[in-house]
Design a protein around this motif. Structure first.
Motif, PDB file in Angstrom:
ATOM      1  N   TRP A   1       1.087  -1.082   0.100  1.00 57.81           N
ATOM      2  CA  TRP A   1       0.415   0.003   0.248  1.00 57.81           C
ATOM      3  C   TRP A   1       0.907   1.436  -0.261  1.00 57.81           C
ATOM      4  O   TRP A   1       2.267   1.273   0.593  1.00 57.81           O
ATOM      5  N   TRP A   2       0.498   2.595  -0.231  1.00 57.95           N
ATOM      6  CA  TRP A   2       1.119   3.375  -0.463  1.00 57.95           C
ATOM      7  C   TRP A   2      -0.193   4.551   0.167  1.00 57.95           C
ATOM      8  O   TRP A   2      -1.064   4.783  -0.552  1.00 57.95           O
ATOM      9  N   LEU A   3       0.800   5.615   1.102  1.00 60.56           N
ATOM     10  CA  LEU A   3      -0.756   6.940   0.440  1.00 60.56           C
ATOM     11  C   LEU A   3       0.673   7.598   0.677  1.00 60.56           C
ATOM     12  O   LEU A   3       1.305   7.778   0.462  1.00 60.56           O
ATOM     13  N   SER A   4      -0.629   8.908   0.786  1.00 66.43           N
ATOM     14  CA  SER A   4      -0.140  10.264   0.562  1.00 66.43           C
ATOM     15  C   SER A   4      -0.956  10.880   2.399  1.00 66.43           C
ATOM     16  O   SER A   4      -2.204  11.153   1.456  1.00 66.43           O
TER      17      SER A   4
ATOM     18  N   SER B   1      -7.296   8.480   4.469  1.00 68.14           N
ATOM     19  CA  SER B   1      -6.277   8.128   4.411  1.00 68.14           C
ATOM     20  C   SER B   1      -5.641   7.962   6.287  1.00 68.14           C
ATOM     21  O   SER B   1      -4.702   6.367   6.679  1.00 68.14           O
ATOM     22  N   LEU B   2      -5.761   8.283   7.556  1.00 69.32           N
ATOM     23  CA  LEU B   2      -5.350   7.895   9.085  1.00 69.32           C
ATOM     24  C   LEU B   2      -5.785   6.439   9.381  1.00 69.32           C
ATOM     25  O   LEU B   2      -5.474   5.775   9.901  1.00 69.32           O
ATOM     26  N   TRP B   3      -7.196   6.226   9.072  1.00 70.68           N
ATOM     27  CA  TRP B   3      -7.980   5.576   8.659  1.00 70.68           C
ATOM     28  C   TRP B   3      -7.122   3.678   8.288  1.00 70.68           C
ATOM     29  O   TRP B   3      -6.675   2.825   9.051  1.00 70.68           O
ATOM     30  N   ILE B   4      -6.889   4.500   7.003  1.00 70.75           N
ATOM     31  CA  ILE B   4      -5.703   3.265   6.526  1.00 70.75           C
ATOM     32  C   ILE B   4      -4.527   2.752   7.055  1.00 70.75           C
ATOM     33  O   ILE B   4      -3.879   1.583   7.366  1.00 70.75           O
ATOM     34  N   LYS B   5      -3.840   3.925   7.204  1.00 73.93           N
ATOM     35  CA  LYS B   5      -2.760   3.841   8.186  1.00 73.93           C
ATOM     36  C   LYS B   5      -2.476   3.382   9.540  1.00 73.93           C
ATOM     37  O   LYS B   5      -2.037   1.707   9.398  1.00 73.93           O
ATOM     38  N   ASN B   6      -3.580   3.226  10.100  1.00 73.74           N
ATOM     39  CA  ASN B   6      -4.217   2.995  11.380  1.00 73.74           C
ATOM     40  C   ASN B   6      -5.094   1.270  10.911  1.00 73.74           C
ATOM     41  O   ASN B   6      -4.110   0.238  11.855  1.00 73.74           O
ATOM     42  N   SER B   7      -5.155   1.248  10.620  1.00 75.53           N
ATOM     43  CA  SER B   7      -5.746  -0.739  10.104  1.00 75.53           C
ATOM     44  C   SER B   7      -4.901  -1.072   9.375  1.00 75.53           C
ATOM     45  O   SER B   7      -4.798  -2.438  10.494  1.00 75.53           O
TER      46      SER B   7
ATOM     47  N   LYS C   1      -2.297  -2.432  12.255  1.00 76.55           N
ATOM     48  CA  LYS C   1      -2.590  -3.487  12.906  1.00 76.55           C
ATOM     49  C   LYS C   1      -2.733  -5.191  12.148  1.00 76.55           C
ATOM     50  O   LYS C   1      -2.901  -6.354  13.031  1.00 76.55           O
ATOM     51  N   LYS C   2      -3.204  -4.683  11.079  1.00 78.69           N
ATOM     52  CA  LYS C   2      -2.671  -6.237  10.544  1.00 78.69           C
ATOM     53  C   LYS C   2      -1.292  -5.874  10.127  1.00 78.69           C
ATOM     54  O   LYS C   2      -0.616  -7.600   9.255  1.00 78.69           O
ATOM     55  N   GLY C   3      -0.167  -6.181  10.500  1.00 80.86           N
ATOM     56  CA  GLY C   3       1.247  -6.439   9.963  1.00 80.86           C
ATOM     57  C   GLY C   3       1.339  -5.653   8.668  1.00 80.86           C
ATOM     58  O   GLY C   3       2.831  -5.838   8.714  1.00 80.86           O
ATOM     59  N   PHE C   4       1.745  -4.613   8.341  1.00 78.33           N
ATOM     60  CA  PHE C   4       1.873  -3.969   7.591  1.00 78.33           C
ATOM     61  C   PHE C   4       2.447  -2.518   7.892  1.00 78.33           C
ATOM     62  O   PHE C   4       2.659  -1.978   9.308  1.00 78.33           O
ATOM     63  N   LYS C   5       3.720  -2.304   7.594  1.00 82.26           N
ATOM     64  CA  LYS C   5       4.958  -1.119   7.894  1.00 82.26           C
ATOM     65  C   LYS C   5       5.623  -0.229   7.089  1.00 82.26           C
ATOM     66  O   LYS C   5       5.646  -1.042   5.295  1.00 82.26           O
TER      67      LYS C   5
ATOM     68  N   LEU D   1       3.501   1.115   2.280  1.00 83.60           N
ATOM     69  CA  LEU D   1       3.760   0.412   3.698  1.00 83.60           C
ATOM     70  C   LEU D   1       4.129  -1.338   2.866  1.00 83.60           C
ATOM     71  O   LEU D   1       3.230  -0.944   1.296  1.00 83.60           O
ATOM     72  N   VAL D   2       4.575  -2.339   3.419  1.00 83.65           N
ATOM     73  CA  VAL D   2       4.244  -3.420   3.097  1.00 83.65           C
ATOM     74  C   VAL D   2       3.763  -3.837   3.973  1.00 83.65           C
ATOM     75  O   VAL D   2       4.146  -4.229   5.253  1.00 83.65           O
ATOM     76  N   LYS D   3       3.460  -5.455   3.583  1.00 78.49           N
ATOM     77  CA  LYS D   3       3.282  -6.582   4.453  1.00 78.49           C
ATOM     78  C   LYS D   3       3.364  -8.085   3.307  1.00 78.49           C
ATOM     79  O   LYS D   3       3.207  -8.221   2.938  1.00 78.49           O
ATOM     80  N   LYS D   4       4.832  -8.187   4.298  1.00 74.07           N
ATOM     81  CA  LYS D   4       5.762  -9.555   3.473  1.00 74.07           C
ATOM     82  C   LYS D   4       5.027 -10.695   4.053  1.00 74.07           C
ATOM     83  O   LYS D   4       4.421 -10.958   5.071  1.00 74.07           O
TER      84      LYS D   4
END
Length: 145
Positions: A3-6, A14-20, A23-27, A39-42
C-alpha cells in the motif's frame, strides 16, 4: 502486499487506512517527499522490500518553468480537470505542459510517487490532487506569491 499512502491530516480515510493496516502487520518501508509513505506486509521475508525510485524521492523536475501536469486515465476525469487547471494557470500567465502517462515504463520514471496525477510548479511538486477551478486558483496564489 503493498500500500502507499499520501496522508492528509484532514483526510480521515488516509488515517484510518494507516491505522488499520498497521494493526494487520503492514509497516512503512519507504517514504518520499512531501508526505508519501509506502507500506508493505511481507508474506515471505526473503523477497525484496519495495521502494520508491530515487527520482520520485526528489519530487522535482530540474530546470523546469511553469506548471507541469502528469496524469493517467485511471480516473476518467483527470484529463478534464487538467484542462480546467490549465485554464486557471493561463489566467495567471503561467506556462503549462501536460503529460499523459500511458505506460508502466513512463509511470516508473515519474518525478513523483503518485503516478495517477501530479502537478509541479517551477519544477517543485505542489499536489497530487485533482482540483476544481476555485480550489486550484487558491493553491496557485500560495505558490506564486
Amino acid at each position: 502486499m503493498v500500500w502507499w499512502l499520501s496522508p492528509d491530516v484532514k483526510n480521515f480515510l488516509s488515517l484510518w487506512i494507516k491505522n488499520s493496516t498497521s494493526k494487520k502487520g503492514f509497516k512503512v518501508c519507504d517514504e518520499a517527499p512531501p508526505y508519501f509513505e509506502m507500506l508493505v506486509k511481507k508474506y515471505k521475508e526473503d523477497v525484496p522490500t519495495p521502494h520508491f525510485t530515487e527520482k520520485a524521492k526528489k519530487a522535482e523536475i530540474p530546470e523546469k518553468e511553469g506548471l507541469t501536469f502528469h496524469y493517467t486515465d485511471m480516473c476518467p476525469f483527470n484529463a478534464d480537470y487538467v484542462d480546467i487547471m490549465i485554464d486557471v494557470a493561463h489566467k495567471h500567465d503561467i506556462m503549462t505542459e501536460k503529460i499523459k502517462v500511458e505506460s508502466l515504463k513512463q509511470a516508473k520514471d515519474l518525478p513523483s510517487p503518485f503516478g495517477i496525477f501530479s502537478v509541479f510548479f517551477n519544477g517543485k511538486f505542489i499536489t497530487h490532487k485533482v482540483m476544481a477551478e476555485k480550489k486550484f486558483d487558491k493553491l496557485l496564489k500560495t505558490v506564486i506569491d
